[in-house]
Design a protein around this motif. Structure first.
Motif: not given
Lengths: 216, 216, 216, 216
Positions: C42-48
């Motif tokens: 989730d956090d990876v996606a959000a950061r990207a």
DNA sequence: TATGAATGAGGGTTCATTCAT
DNA sequence: TATGAATGAACCCTCATTCAT
């Protein structure tokens, strides 16, 4: 009570015999406060001043402890009510008031009152205990009131009425008052004292809300 | 997209909006039946027809779900009562009966009735929710009855009385009747129908137990 | 780069091609910061700047994303080092310094530096990736230094020495400096600037700690 | 009670006192091997030969276990180093070598060595623990080396130098060697024995890479 | 291609119950 | 009898993965 006992503790013998009652008292308080499932046996043991393992010397399981709390707590009460009923001399209105007052002294004002709230909360989880409670407390309790009402109707002191509903109307305020103290009561500060409440309740019950001339 | 589709898959969008209400309904049923702690989120989810994880898409925790159940469930009800009070034309006795009847239709006979029992059971574990309930339900609800009683006293339809205690005496049977259905009710089979009960209750309340000539 | 593109986003085409790199960059940052397991997709996606599901359009699983991050991140670097080595004219000491400096510019100062820490942290959980990293980074990287040292020894600029240990002694401060910035560095505030550090390091390495007259 | 009993059941009392250390040892191994998040308490408990619940008799949470592992593991080490420094008689070069050797015996060769890698991996997730480690291990450890270097410079055994960078250059190979064994080491088979490595490292450090005549 | 609602296996934590002392 | 360390099943909650839109 025991004049020759030494300091340490009220004589080992006495402790041993008193243990179950102490444990049930501790359990009752916590069950009422938090509910059965939310009560930890650790806390029950701690409140009774023993270790957790000790509980199992007296009660086979948490559920057995619950049953004991309910059953031991209520049985003595009804006996007294029935005895009182059989001995009372006087009119039905006075008897009704006397019985409600007595109930308040023996149950409502003691920590036994919590059993009512506890049973209401847990009836769904313990159908057999609920059944037991219903038969031994509700039915017998209503029976006491029913006898008084019928006596009053027979003597023409009371009107003809639907007796079963009247029992509800008589008991409900007592029940709610009792339940209240163990649930939302702490949110409320304006409650008057119980005996004044009881008197007002009786007055309203006996005379109704209406002014005399409007009665039908 | 598909305007004629039946229940089966009510379009993802439709579900998403309905989910919180469905989940709260399922939770309410189980919380009332078993209590907060004894209710498993697995069961709530299953009853709502979703998986456990889905609950957490809508409620941050079991406790938040509980708060939502209480708060969402009760707020609409009081509004209607207050509106009714402001519009009613007629004598106080009729208004009182109308209000109790209305309450029965909107709450007592629906599954919202369980909130009363639930709140009583869990007040000790959720003091803030209890405070909220007290202020938004108890206080407002008693206010409704108080207004009616004062109106009746002013018009001489009702006797002078201790109004606060009278509110208790009026509400308690309704409350107990409601609580009963979600606790010991299943042990009992003889309960008459609610509306007859309500009428008898009103009659007793208005006129009292005593026969006319003995009134003081 | 694309002069005719519209506002919305750097042209859908460009985004689509850039996505994997953007996702790997976001993943690298978070993997380095928190470790593989503690990083949420989730956090990876959000950061990207994409949704979680989009990740799965480009990487089959979290583990595949990890592998891609490692492999894509490091491959280009060694190529340049080896090319540099083959072209350099000058003495071995200068070459050594030039290579370390170059490494700093290309890796140490960029976010690729985190891969070192990441690989150290996760080697135990991903033996195959560790093996890949060992063969393609460690072995080749040491090879570069070895070549320089051997060239220096052959030209008598460097002493005879245990070359493998010397490689460790040369590389370890660089590695630690790099790792430091991604672990305990934030606790420390006194670190001098990297290039001064590098120069001092080289001086100490080349000349040793001892004063001239005490050398053996 | 049973004075001659063997390992099997080392008396409940004995176990209770040893438990925290056993649990921390098991936890350290797994935390180092897999990282904090990727380590399951089930596995920690299993490695320590107890059930999962037992962990919670001694540590309030996984995070508290982590803190205990770090704090208990490192404190004794620095004390010994500081004592050694205060008692040593001899030249600075010999002292430096003695200290590094001692560190190897007490930490590097034991499973405490893993704490270094663990702390590097988890610093980002536990800033307070990292701060603690920095202040109690890094700062104190560097202080030990600094004292030795300053002593050597004062006695003209060591050159004038940038002491802080020199500390890095001295410690980094030790650190990397330690970290290596818990990360990529298993990919590598050619590592020589630690003491030989240490000696070579010292030789290179003291004398530098350059041949005597080229020193500046 | 992109989304985000839904899933369900898995892990941290609790606690009723047991048992060696 | 009394203790409290140990157990392990059960529950809340998370998050990698899937899939309908």
């Amino acid at each position: 009570m025991n004049t020759t006992e030494i300091s340490e503790s009220p004589s080992r013998q006495r402790r041993k015999e008193a243990r179950p009652a102490e444990l049930m008292a501790a359990a009752l308080e916590l069950f009422v406060e938090r509910g059965f499932t939310a009560t930890k046996l650790d806390d029950v043991a701690a409140r009774a001043g023993v270790s957790k393992g000790t509980l199992y010397l007296y009660f086979a399981s948490k559920e057995e402890l619950f049953k004991a709390v309910i059953q031991q707590g209520i049985l003595p009460v009804l006996d007294q009510g029935e005895e009182m009923l059989s001995q009372f001399q006087g009119d039905a209105g006075a008897l009704l008031e006397a019985m409600l007052l007595r109930w308040w002294e023996m149950v409502g004002s003691t920590h036994l009152a919590g059993i009512t709230k506890l049973m209401i909360s847990e009836a769904g989880n313990f159908p057999e205990v609920a059944q037991f409670y219903y038969e031994n407390v509700i039915v017998r309790g209503r029976g006491l009131i029913r006898t008084v009402l019928e006596r009053g109707i027979a003597s023409k002191q009371f009107r003809e009425m639907d007796v079963e509903t009247a029992i509800d109307v008589i008991l409900a305020p007592q029940m709610m008052f009792t339940i209240w103290r163990h649930s939302l009561g702490p949110c409320d500060c304006g409650k008057q004292d119980p005996e004044a409440y009881l008197k007002t309740h009786m007055n309203l019950l006996l005379n109704g809300l209406l002014t005399g001339e409007k009665k039908k």
